[in-house]
Enzyme design. Structure first.
Site, PDB file in Angstrom:
ATOM      1  N   THR A  49       0.950  -1.235   0.216  1.00 32.04           N
ATOM      2  CA  THR A  49       0.009  -0.063   0.032  1.00 32.04           C
ATOM      3  C   THR A  49       0.782   1.467   0.301  1.00 32.04           C
ATOM      4  O   THR A  49       1.733   1.206  -0.084  1.00 32.04           O
ATOM      5  CB  THR A  49      -1.150   0.023   1.106  1.00 32.04           C
ATOM      6  OG1 THR A  49      -0.298   0.421   2.992  1.00 32.04           O
ATOM      7  CG2 THR A  49      -1.420  -1.088   1.236  1.00 32.04           C
ATOM      8  N   CYS A  50       0.106   2.292   0.017  1.00 30.00           N
ATOM      9  CA  CYS A  50       1.194   3.731  -0.033  1.00 30.00           C
ATOM     10  C   CYS A  50       1.868   3.770   0.716  1.00 30.00           C
ATOM     11  O   CYS A  50       2.531   4.054   1.322  1.00 30.00           O
ATOM     12  CB  CYS A  50       0.204   4.960   0.020  1.00 30.00           C
ATOM     13  SG  CYS A  50      -0.706   4.978  -1.478  1.00 30.00           S
ATOM     14  N   ASN A  51       1.297   2.859   2.215  1.00 29.28           N
ATOM     15  CA  ASN A  51       2.070   3.474   3.463  1.00 29.28           C
ATOM     16  C   ASN A  51       3.297   2.278   3.913  1.00 29.28           C
ATOM     17  O   ASN A  51       3.922   2.459   5.111  1.00 29.28           O
ATOM     18  CB  ASN A  51       0.898   3.570   4.652  1.00 29.28           C
ATOM     19  CG  ASN A  51       0.451   5.120   4.765  1.00 29.28           C
ATOM     20  OD1 ASN A  51       1.094   5.401   4.081  1.00 29.28           O
ATOM     21  ND2 ASN A  51      -0.044   5.044   4.971  1.00 29.28           N
ATOM     22  N   ARG A  52       3.269   0.917   3.146  1.00 27.89           N
ATOM     23  CA  ARG A  52       3.980  -0.216   3.889  1.00 27.89           C
ATOM     24  C   ARG A  52       4.200  -1.188   2.490  1.00 27.89           C
ATOM     25  O   ARG A  52       3.145  -1.208   1.671  1.00 27.89           O
ATOM     26  CB  ARG A  52       2.660  -1.029   4.774  1.00 27.89           C
ATOM     27  CG  ARG A  52       1.406  -1.633   4.508  1.00 27.89           C
ATOM     28  CD  ARG A  52       1.192  -1.769   5.575  1.00 27.89           C
ATOM     29  NE  ARG A  52       1.030  -0.777   6.558  1.00 27.89           N
ATOM     30  CZ  ARG A  52       1.135  -0.782   7.835  1.00 27.89           C
ATOM     31  NH1 ARG A  52       1.607  -2.088   8.261  1.00 27.89           N
ATOM     32  NH2 ARG A  52       0.407  -0.356   8.898  1.00 27.89           N
ATOM     33  N   GLU A 110      -8.467   3.579  10.897  1.00 25.72           N
ATOM     34  CA  GLU A 110      -8.825   4.642   9.314  1.00 25.72           C
ATOM     35  C   GLU A 110      -8.809   2.600   8.683  1.00 25.72           C
ATOM     36  O   GLU A 110      -8.919   1.301   8.898  1.00 25.72           O
ATOM     37  CB  GLU A 110      -7.510   4.577   8.409  1.00 25.72           C
ATOM     38  CG  GLU A 110      -6.372   3.769   8.334  1.00 25.72           C
ATOM     39  CD  GLU A 110      -6.528   3.191   6.883  1.00 25.72           C
ATOM     40  OE1 GLU A 110      -7.202   2.817   6.469  1.00 25.72           O
ATOM     41  OE2 GLU A 110      -5.513   2.405   6.712  1.00 25.72           O
ATOM     42  N   GLN A 112      -9.742   1.985   5.184  1.00 24.56           N
ATOM     43  CA  GLN A 112      -8.919   1.494   3.754  1.00 24.56           C
ATOM     44  C   GLN A 112      -8.418   0.256   3.985  1.00 24.56           C
ATOM     45  O   GLN A 112      -8.250  -0.805   3.390  1.00 24.56           O
ATOM     46  CB  GLN A 112      -8.995   2.457   3.069  1.00 24.56           C
ATOM     47  CG  GLN A 112      -8.337   2.005   1.497  1.00 24.56           C
ATOM     48  CD  GLN A 112      -7.797   3.718   0.522  1.00 24.56           C
ATOM     49  OE1 GLN A 112      -7.186   4.082   1.258  1.00 24.56           O
ATOM     50  NE2 GLN A 112      -7.296   3.292  -0.596  1.00 24.56           N
ATOM     51  N   GLN A 116      -7.913  -3.354   1.671  1.00 29.13           N
ATOM     52  CA  GLN A 116      -6.378  -3.465   1.380  1.00 29.13           C
ATOM     53  C   GLN A 116      -6.011  -4.713   1.768  1.00 29.13           C
ATOM     54  O   GLN A 116      -4.980  -6.044   0.770  1.00 29.13           O
ATOM     55  CB  GLN A 116      -5.226  -2.700   1.751  1.00 29.13           C
ATOM     56  CG  GLN A 116      -5.777  -1.832   0.911  1.00 29.13           C
ATOM     57  CD  GLN A 116      -4.305  -0.059   1.213  1.00 29.13           C
ATOM     58  OE1 GLN A 116      -4.662  -0.301   2.451  1.00 29.13           O
ATOM     59  NE2 GLN A 116      -4.967   0.981   0.138  1.00 29.13           N
ATOM     60  N   MET A 189      -7.997   6.167  -5.137  1.00 31.48           N
ATOM     61  CA  MET A 189      -7.549   7.186  -4.645  1.00 31.48           C
ATOM     62  C   MET A 189      -8.194   8.758  -5.236  1.00 31.48           C
ATOM     63  O   MET A 189      -9.007   9.625  -4.554  1.00 31.48           O
ATOM     64  CB  MET A 189      -6.286   7.440  -3.696  1.00 31.48           C
ATOM     65  CG  MET A 189      -5.690   8.085  -3.054  1.00 31.48           C
ATOM     66  SD  MET A 189      -6.406   8.384  -1.643  1.00 31.48           S
ATOM     67  CE  MET A 189      -5.150   7.726  -0.891  1.00 31.48           C
TER      68      MET A 189
END
Length: 404
Positions: A49-52, A110, A112, A116, A189
């Site tokens: 994902t964007c963060n991991r 959160e 989302q 994912q 997104m």
């Protein structure tokens, strides 16, 4: 238990370090197949994902998830080690359950991330790379997260990257009414960002790839433009928001420099980054990436809510552990059941012969005796898992297997 994972996320690494480990969907497909075929893992799932980014493995005592992840991405393990966390067995299981309900996210709680995690598990299952253990684990994580979401309020405010983008732009300009903003990317997104910008009064254009025009859609009130025309539209825009899954830049500094007019702000919601970092060197231009949006500023859960969530997750983790331990006992139960059927055969042999049945009927009777003997014993042994600990169950099964 032989579950292990290696992961890099926002808690240890900035966007530049994270993007070196990000996977597109097609890259994840090739990597998961490679891990199964080349490294011999019993199961593999990649969550990106964007963060991991997390590489999940089942089986293979000798497999090192950090080394494999670095090899897949062509990164030196020694250089990457400070940014990557390796977890095994119960610690890994707990981590995935907490991750699925947003308790490890930049924005605590959160929503989302549930989708994912579920999508990652579903994709690996479709490719037949997850194996039964990781398949069950990812299903359990999603189920647990959904229960947490229905029973516990983890955040008082649901503010993600799209909302943060709107908030910061409003602070920058004192409002968005009449502001022209280009959104690059027609995924979830991108659409969410466009919807929030429209709600705030902005005039929004959204790019569509030429080959997708027929099946793609844009939010109502949004102007659709060709991706190939993005720089022409950019020239008339006050800000650009890019949120694609592309492994390449969607905005290049050289192409921006030749514009007659620059947008004031570029917002990059992608990992790997969509916007060439050199754009930030252009005078008068600001670039915000996913880390600089400050999405962690939402109010955290109360201690009581967090404790409630943890209790739910512990229940699901214990249930997964019971499933895992009992799964290892299944072959032994089948073996004991087969021995019971063979013992029944020897005890019934004289009785069957006195019936003087035709061969076909005799064979059918033997088949039924075997089937029901195995089924009855297996049913009784399976029932033991409700009352015995995994350790005691294993001891009992081993003792039964030794009985001649």
């Amino acid at each position: 238990m032989n579950i292990k994972m290696a992961g890099i996320d926002h808690s240890k690494a900035g966007v530049e370090a994270r993007e070196a480990f990000s996977f597109t969907k097609s890259a994840a497909e090739g990597a998961m197949k490679q891990v199964r075929e080349e490294f011999g893992a019993d199961g593999c799932v990649i969550l990106s994902t964007c963060n991991r980014t997390e590489l999940w493995l089942d089986g293979g005592e000798e497999l090192n998830p950090l080394d494999i992840l670095c090899r897949l991405k062509g990164v030196n393990p020694d250089e990457a080690a400070p940014y990557i966390t390796v977890r095994r067995d119960e610690e890994a299981v707990s981590h995935l359950l907490r991750t699925a309900c947003g308790m490890n996210s930049r924005l605590f709680g959160e929503d989302q991330i549930i989708t994912q995690v579920g999508d990652a598990g579903d994709f690996a299952r479709e490719l037949k790379t997850s194996g039964p253990v990781l398949d069950n684990l990812f299903r359990t994580a999603v189920t647990a997260a959904k229960k947490v979401k229905t029973q516990v309020r983890l955040t008082a405010e649901r503010r993600g990257a799209a909302e943060s983008t709107v908030e910061l732009l409003q602070k920058e300009w004192g409002g968005l009414a009449g502001r022209k903003i280009l959104v690059i990317g027609n995924g979830n997104m991108g659409k969410l960002a466009a919807e929030k910008l429209l709600e705030a009064g902005a005039q929004v254009s959204m790019t569509l790839r030429q080959y997708k025009h027929g099946g793609a859609s844009v939010p109502e009130g949004c102007r659709a433009v060709s991706y190939e025309e993005r720089y022409a539209v950019m020239e008339q825009s006050d800000a650009v928001v890019s949120a694609t899954a592309s492994p390449h830049y969607t905005v290049h500094a050289g192409s921006v420099l030749v514009l007659s007019r620059f947008p004031q702000i570029f917002v990059d919601l992608a990992v790997p980054r969509d916007i060439d970092p050199l754009v930030a060197d252009i005078p008068g231009v600001k670039v915000w990436d996913i880390d600089s949006l400050g999405v962690s500023g939402a109010e955290s859960a109360s201690e009581e809510a967090a404790a409630q969530a943890e209790e739910i997750l512990r229940e699901y983790q214990a249930e997964f552990r019971r499933w895992y331990d009992f799964r290892e006992a299944v072959p032994l139960i089948q073996q004991i059941s087969r021995k019971a059927a063979e013992d029944m055969d020897s005890r019934m042999e004289k009785c069957i012969h006195t019936l003087h049945l035709p061969p076909e009927q005799r064979d059918k009777l033997w088949e039924q005796i075997d089937h029901h003997a195995e089924k009855t014993v297996a049913h009784l042994l399976f029932g033991l898992r409700e009352t015995l600990s995994p350790e005691l169950l294993r001891d009992c099964l081993k003792a039964l297997d030794m009985v001649e």
